[in-house]
Write a protein that holds these residues in place. Structure first.
Motif, short mmCIF file in Angstrom:
data_model
loop_
_atom_site.label_atom_id
_atom_site.label_comp_id
_atom_site.label_asym_id
_atom_site.label_seq_id
_atom_site.Cartn_x
_atom_site.Cartn_y
_atom_site.Cartn_z
N THR A 90 6.86 31.04 -8.67
CA THR A 90 6.68 30.29 -10.06
C THR A 90 7.26 30.78 -11.65
N ALA A 91 6.22 32.32 -11.08
CA ALA A 91 6.91 33.15 -12.49
C ALA A 91 8.58 33.63 -12.34
N LEU A 92 8.99 33.29 -11.31
CA LEU A 92 10.54 34.38 -10.78
C LEU A 92 10.85 32.67 -10.98
N ASP A 93 10.59 31.49 -10.97
CA ASP A 93 11.41 30.25 -10.50
C ASP A 93 11.90 30.21 -9.04
N SER A 94 11.26 30.55 -8.41
CA SER A 94 11.75 31.19 -6.67
C SER A 94 11.58 29.90 -5.64
N GLY A 95 13.01 29.26 -5.05
CA GLY A 95 12.79 28.15 -4.05
C GLY A 95 12.05 28.68 -2.95
N GLY A 125 13.81 32.12 -0.79
CA GLY A 125 12.93 32.87 -2.35
C GLY A 125 11.61 33.76 -1.99
N GLN A 126 10.61 32.79 -2.14
CA GLN A 126 9.04 33.32 -1.12
C GLN A 126 9.63 33.62 -0.72
N THR A 127 9.79 32.91 0.84
CA THR A 127 10.24 34.18 1.98
C THR A 127 10.76 35.67 2.08
N TRP A 128 11.88 35.94 0.93
CA TRP A 128 11.99 37.03 1.02
C TRP A 128 11.52 37.67 0.13
N ILE A 129 10.62 37.37 -1.01
CA ILE A 129 9.30 38.02 -1.79
C ILE A 129 8.64 38.74 -1.11
N THR A 133 9.35 44.55 -13.88
CA THR A 133 10.00 43.99 -14.79
C THR A 133 12.19 42.81 -14.41
N ALA A 134 11.62 42.70 -13.20
CA ALA A 134 12.40 41.22 -12.63
C ALA A 134 12.10 40.45 -13.65
N PRO A 135 13.31 40.24 -14.25
CA PRO A 135 14.02 38.73 -14.78
C PRO A 135 13.39 37.75 -13.47
N ALA A 136 14.92 37.53 -12.80
CA ALA A 136 14.71 36.57 -11.77
C ALA A 136 14.43 37.29 -10.21
N THR A 137 14.48 35.88 -9.18
CA THR A 137 13.60 36.57 -7.54
C THR A 137 14.83 37.66 -6.99
N PRO A 138 16.49 37.70 -7.31
CA PRO A 138 17.38 38.74 -6.82
C PRO A 138 17.33 40.04 -7.35
N VAL A 139 16.19 40.35 -8.38
CA VAL A 139 15.94 41.54 -8.95
C VAL A 139 14.33 42.17 -7.96
N THR A 147 2.12 45.44 0.78
CA THR A 147 0.18 44.20 1.10
C THR A 147 0.07 43.17 -0.13
N ALA A 148 0.87 44.35 -1.33
CA ALA A 148 0.55 42.92 -2.80
C ALA A 148 0.58 42.09 -3.39
N PRO A 149 1.32 41.29 -2.43
CA PRO A 149 2.27 40.18 -2.81
C PRO A 149 1.20 39.14 -1.62
N VAL A 150 1.10 39.45 -0.70
CA VAL A 150 -0.26 38.95 0.21
C VAL A 150 -0.86 37.73 -0.40
N SER A 151 -1.43 37.92 -2.08
CA SER A 151 -2.02 37.11 -2.18
C SER A 151 -1.27 36.15 -3.09
N THR A 152 -0.75 36.61 -3.70
CA THR A 152 0.04 36.69 -4.87
C THR A 152 1.51 36.18 -4.94
N VAL A 153 1.47 35.34 -3.90
CA VAL A 153 2.95 35.17 -3.67
C VAL A 153 3.27 33.90 -4.35
N GLN A 154 2.60 32.91 -4.20
CA GLN A 154 2.82 31.52 -5.35
C GLN A 154 2.80 31.40 -6.94
N THR A 155 2.15 32.91 -7.34
CA THR A 155 2.46 32.90 -8.58
C THR A 155 3.43 33.61 -9.47
N ILE A 156 4.02 34.27 -7.82
CA ILE A 156 5.53 35.13 -8.51
C ILE A 156 6.18 33.95 -8.67
#
Length: 455
Positions: free
Chosen positions: A22-27, A30-34, A78-84, A11-20
C-alpha cells in the motif's frame, strides 16, 4: 548472530507485505517481488561468495557482506517506489549470501570435527530457525506501533554492528590451495539461477506468459552451460567430482527438499491463517512461531545424538518428522480453531531444527577442508532455490484448488492439497537422503612388528 540477522531480514516482509504494498503503491506483481526478490540475490551469489571466501579470505568476505547489507537495507528503508525497494532486496540477498557462506566456512575452519564442531554448527542451525521466528513478529510489531520503514533502519544498524564486530574479532582464514577465479562459471551459474528464480516468481501470475517461458528456457540453457564450463575449466568454482561423494549429494538433496517441501508450505501459513481465520498479521506471525521457534530450540540439541545417529540419518529422520507434521495440517477449514494448526507446526518445527543443525555439519564435512565455504554455499543455495520452487509449487496448487464458497473456503481446500503434496515430497526427500550411503574408508593394513633374529 550474522545468520540470525540474515534470516530476520529474509522473513521481515512476510507479515507486513500488505502494508508495504500500500505504501509503495505496488500491484499484484509488485507484491510478489517484494516477497521473492531477496531470494534472487541469495541463490545467485552464494556459490560465488563461497569461492571468494575460501580463496580470498573468509573474514574479508564476511565483513564486506555486513557492510553491503547495511547499505542495501538503508535503500529499502528509504525506497520511494517498488522498483527501488526490490533492487535493495536483491542486493540484500547478495550481501546475505556473503555472510552465510563465509560464516559457516569460518566455523568449519575454527572447529575440528567432533563435539565442538557439532555444537557450533548446531547453534548456527538454530539461528536459521530463530531468524525465521523473529522476523515476521519483529516487523509486525514495529509496523503496528510506528512506520514499517523503522524495521529496516534498525536492521541496517544491526548489520553495521555485525560488520564492525567481525572486523575486530574474527581471525582471517583462507584455503592453502588458492584457485584462479572461475569467471565463466560465476556468470553462467549466477545468471542461470537468477533467471530461474525470476521465472518462478513471475510464473505465479501465469505460467504460459511469453516472458515467463523465455526466462525459464534461458535459465535452463545457462545452467546447462555452467555444467559444460565446469567440465572444461582447469580450476572450476564447483568441482563436479564432489557429486561422487554421497555425503555431498545428501547435503544438497536435504537442503533442496527442506526448501521445496517445508519452507514453501510454511511461507503460506500466515496468509492461510489470515484468510481462513481472520487473524491479524501479528497473530499469524505468532502462529508461525510454533514452527520456527521450536526449530530454534531443537537445533542445538541435535548434537547430543551425533554419536548415536550420524548427521546424514539425522537429516533423513528430521525430514520424515517434518513431512508427518505437514500431513497433520490436512483438513483445516475456515471452521477450524487456530489450535488445529499447532500439532502439525510443532512436529514440523522439531523436525526442521534437527535438519538445520545436521545439514550445517554435513555441508562442512562433505567437502575437503580447504573448500568449507564452498560446501556451505552449495548447501544454502540449494535451500533457497528449493524454497523458491516450493513457493511456486504451493501457489500453483492453490490456484488449481476447487473454486466456490468464498476465499476462506478456497484457501482451506488449497491448503489441504498443498499440505498433502508437500508432506509426501518431504518424506520422499528423506528417503533419497537415507539412500546416499557412505562407503566406509578402507582400513590401512598394519605391518606386523619385525622380530630381530639371532645369528
Amino acid at each position: 548472530m550474522a545468520t540470525l540477522l540474515v534470516l530476520i531480514n529474509f522473513t521481515a516482509p512476510v507479515s507486513t507485505v500488505q502494508t508495504i504494498r500500500t505504501a509503495l503503491d505496488s500491484g499484484a506483481s509488485g507484491q510478489t517481488w517484494i516477497l521473492g526478490s531477496i531470494s534472487v540475490g541469495l541463490a545467485a551469489c552464494l556459490m560465488m561468495a563461497g569461492t571468494l571466501a575460501d580463496d580470498f579470505g573468509r573474514k574479508r568476505v564476511f565483513v564486506i557482506g555486513g557492510g553491503v547489507l547495511a547499505l542495501a537495507t538503508v535503500v529499502c528503508a528509504t525506497a520511494p517506489a517498488t522498483p527501488v525497494f526490490v533492487l535493495g532486496r536483491i542486493v540484500q540477498g547478495a550481501a546475505s549470501a556473503a555472510l552465510l557462506a563465509s560464516s559457516l566456512g569460518l566455523l568449519g575452519h575454527v572447529f575440528p570435527p567432533g563435539p565442538e564442531r557439532a555444537r557450533a554448527t548446531g547453534l548456527w542451525g538454530a539461528m536459521v530457525g530463530g531468524g525465521i521466528a523473529i522476523g515476521p513478529v519483529y516487523s509486525a510489531l514495529l509496523g503496528k506501533v510506528t512506520d514499517w520503514r523503522v524495521a529496516y533502519w534498525v536492521l541496517a544498524v544491526a548489520a553495521a554492528l555485525v560488520m564492525l564486530w567481525g572486523s575486530r574479532s574474527l581471525v582471517e582464514s583462507r584455503s592453502e590451495h588458492r584457485r584462479s577465479f572461475d569467471i565463466p562459471g560465476v556468470l553462467t551459474l549466477g545468471a542461470g539461477i537468477m533467471l530461474l528464480i525470476a521465472g518462478l516468481t513471475e510464473g505465479r501470475s501465469g505460467w504460459t506468459q511469453p516472458h515467463v517461458l523465455v526466462l525459464l528456457v534461458a535459465a535452463v540453457l545457462l545452467l546447462a552451460g555452467f555444467v559444460a564450463v565446469e567440465k572444461k575449466v582447469a580450476e572450476p568454482m564447483l568441482d563436479l567430482g564432489l557429486l561422487r561423494r554421497p555425503a555431498f549429494v545428501a547435503s544438497i538433496v536435504g537442503a533442496l527438499m527442506t526448501g521445496m517441501g517445508v519452507i514453501g508450505l510454511m511461507t503460506y501459513v500466515p496468509i492461510a491463517a489470515q484468510t481462513m481465520l481472520g487473524m491479524s498479521p501479528l497473530a499469524s506471525a505468532g502462529l508461525l512461531a510454533f514452527w520456527s521457534g521450536l526449530s530454534f530450540v531443537a537445533a542445538p540439541q541435535a548434537r547430543r545424538f551425533v554419536a548415536l545417529v550420524g548427521d546424514r540419518l539425522q537429516v533423513a529422520a528430521g525430514l520424515v518428522v517434518c513431512g508427518v507434521g505437514e500431513l497433520v495440517l490436512i483438513g483445516i477449514t475456515e471452521q477450524s480453531s487456530w489450535w488445529r494448526f499447532v500439532p502439525g507446526l510443532v512436529l514440523a518445527g522439531l523436525g526442521s531444527g534437527v535438519v538445520n543443525a545436521a545439514l550445517a555439519g554435513l555441508a562442512v564435512r562433505s567437502v575437503p577442508a580447504h573448500r568449507v565455504a564452498v560446501g556451505s554455499a552449495a548447501n544454502n543455495a540449494s535451500r533457497y532455490l528449493g524454497s523458491s520452487l516450493g513457493v511456486a509449487l504451493v501457489a500453483a496448487i492453490l490456484a488449481l484448488a476447487p473454486r466456490g464458497g468464498g476465499p476462506a473456503h478456497e484457501m482451506g481446500a488449497g491448503l489441504t492439497y498443498a499440505a498433502a503434496v508437500s508432506g509426501a515430497l518431504t518424506i520422499a526427500g528423506a528417503l533419497l537422503v537415507a539412500l546416499c550411503r557412505e562407503r566406509p574408508e578402507p582400513a590401512t593394513p598394519v605391518e606386523p612388528p619385525r622380530v630381530a633374529s639371532s645369528v
